[in-house]
Design a protein around this motif. Structure first.
Motif, mmCIF file in Angstrom:
data_model
loop_
_atom_site.group_PDB
_atom_site.id
_atom_site.type_symbol
_atom_site.label_atom_id
_atom_site.label_comp_id
_atom_site.label_asym_id
_atom_site.label_seq_id
_atom_site.Cartn_x
_atom_site.Cartn_y
_atom_site.Cartn_z
ATOM 1 N N UNK A 95 0.821 -1.190 0.000
ATOM 2 C CA UNK A 95 0.000 0.000 0.000
ATOM 3 C C UNK A 95 0.861 1.248 0.000
ATOM 4 N N UNK A 96 0.200 2.398 0.040
ATOM 5 C CA UNK A 96 0.890 3.690 0.032
ATOM 6 C C UNK A 96 0.442 4.497 1.243
ATOM 7 N N UNK A 97 1.396 5.091 1.926
ATOM 8 C CA UNK A 97 1.079 5.928 3.085
ATOM 9 C C UNK A 97 0.429 7.215 2.580
ATOM 10 N N UNK A 98 -0.742 7.542 3.136
ATOM 11 C CA UNK A 98 -1.453 8.750 2.709
ATOM 12 C C UNK A 98 -1.489 9.828 3.782
ATOM 13 N N UNK A 99 -1.366 9.432 5.032
ATOM 14 C CA UNK A 99 -1.382 10.396 6.144
ATOM 15 C C UNK A 99 -0.353 9.952 7.171
ATOM 16 N N UNK A 100 0.430 10.916 7.655
ATOM 17 C CA UNK A 100 1.340 10.665 8.773
ATOM 18 C C UNK A 100 1.116 11.786 9.772
ATOM 19 N N UNK A 125 12.473 1.903 8.224
ATOM 20 C CA UNK A 125 12.737 3.263 8.694
ATOM 21 C C UNK A 125 12.081 3.523 10.044
ATOM 22 N N UNK A 126 12.633 4.475 10.774
ATOM 23 C CA UNK A 126 12.015 4.900 12.030
ATOM 24 C C UNK A 126 10.848 5.830 11.707
ATOM 25 N N UNK A 127 9.941 5.991 12.660
ATOM 26 C CA UNK A 127 8.730 6.766 12.406
ATOM 27 C C UNK A 127 9.028 8.188 11.952
ATOM 28 N N UNK A 128 10.060 8.818 12.495
ATOM 29 C CA UNK A 128 10.349 10.209 12.116
ATOM 30 C C UNK A 128 10.824 10.335 10.673
ATOM 31 N N UNK A 129 11.119 9.224 10.016
ATOM 32 C CA UNK A 129 11.530 9.226 8.605
ATOM 33 C C UNK A 129 10.388 8.826 7.662
ATOM 34 N N UNK A 130 9.255 8.382 8.214
ATOM 35 C CA UNK A 130 8.110 7.964 7.404
ATOM 36 C C UNK A 130 7.438 9.198 6.805
ATOM 37 N N UNK A 131 7.126 9.127 5.509
ATOM 38 C CA UNK A 131 6.498 10.257 4.818
ATOM 39 C C UNK A 131 5.339 9.786 3.954
ATOM 40 N N UNK A 132 4.430 10.685 3.681
ATOM 41 C CA UNK A 132 3.319 10.392 2.776
ATOM 42 C C UNK A 132 3.871 10.024 1.406
ATOM 43 N N UNK A 160 -2.998 -1.895 10.038
ATOM 44 C CA UNK A 160 -1.773 -2.445 9.462
ATOM 45 C C UNK A 160 -0.793 -2.773 10.586
ATOM 46 N N UNK A 161 -0.245 -3.986 10.535
ATOM 47 C CA UNK A 161 0.798 -4.375 11.477
ATOM 48 C C UNK A 161 1.971 -4.929 10.678
ATOM 49 N N UNK A 162 3.106 -5.051 11.325
ATOM 50 C CA UNK A 162 4.331 -5.576 10.690
ATOM 51 C C UNK A 162 4.634 -4.815 9.406
ATOM 52 N N UNK A 163 4.706 -3.491 9.521
ATOM 53 C CA UNK A 163 4.893 -2.606 8.367
ATOM 54 C C UNK A 163 6.383 -2.490 8.022
ATOM 55 N N UNK A 164 6.653 -2.590 6.719
ATOM 56 C CA UNK A 164 8.017 -2.443 6.223
ATOM 57 C C UNK A 164 7.996 -1.523 5.014
ATOM 58 N N UNK A 165 8.835 -0.483 5.015
ATOM 59 C CA UNK A 165 8.946 0.425 3.871
ATOM 60 C C UNK A 165 9.703 -0.309 2.776
ATOM 61 N N UNK A 166 9.114 -0.357 1.563
ATOM 62 C CA UNK A 166 9.809 -1.017 0.462
ATOM 63 C C UNK A 166 10.238 -0.043 -0.635
ATOM 64 N N UNK A 167 9.680 1.177 -0.641
ATOM 65 C CA UNK A 167 10.080 2.184 -1.614
ATOM 66 C C UNK A 167 9.818 3.569 -1.017
ATOM 67 N N UNK A 168 10.880 4.378 -1.013
ATOM 68 C CA UNK A 168 10.748 5.712 -0.417
ATOM 69 C C UNK A 168 10.271 6.740 -1.400
#
Length: 96
Positions: free
Chosen positions: A28-33, A63-70, A88-96
């Motif tokens: 999925x894609x992060x839409x709100x942080x 990534x750590x939460x402070x690096x997570x972006x929409x 969502x649980x066990x979240x892993x960033x796969x593309x920044x």
């Protein structure tokens, strides 16, 4: 049946396991942080839903939460919390 009932999506998206012990992962894609430590993800595999996440659901090797972006693409395990919706649980960033 009201007119609004015709436009409600199914309560159970197809092919998604809702049991916590399931290992089904989706993208999925992060839409709100939010700076308070939570946000939302959207996924084509769970249409018409915003999937809640909390920073504690991030896996250690991402990534750590402070690096997570929409806009970031993530992989996660979706679970359905009764009377609350998708989470969502066990979240892993796969593309920044």
């Amino acid at each position: 049946m009201s007119i609004m009932d015709k436009f409600k999506p199914d309560t159970e998206p197809p092919d998604i396991d809702t049991e916590p012990h399931s290992n089904k992962r989706v993208q999925g894609r992060i839409t709100v942080v939010n700076e308070e430590g939570w946000g939302f993800i959207i996924s084509k595999e769970i249409p018409f839903r915003r999937i809640f996440f909390h920073w504690t659901a991030l896996e250690n090797d991402t990534l750590t939460f402070d690096k997570i972006e929409e806009g970031m693409i993530v992989e996660f395990k979706p679970i359905q919390v009764p009377e609350k919706g998708w989470r969502a649980i066990k979240i892993k960033v796969i593309s920044e």
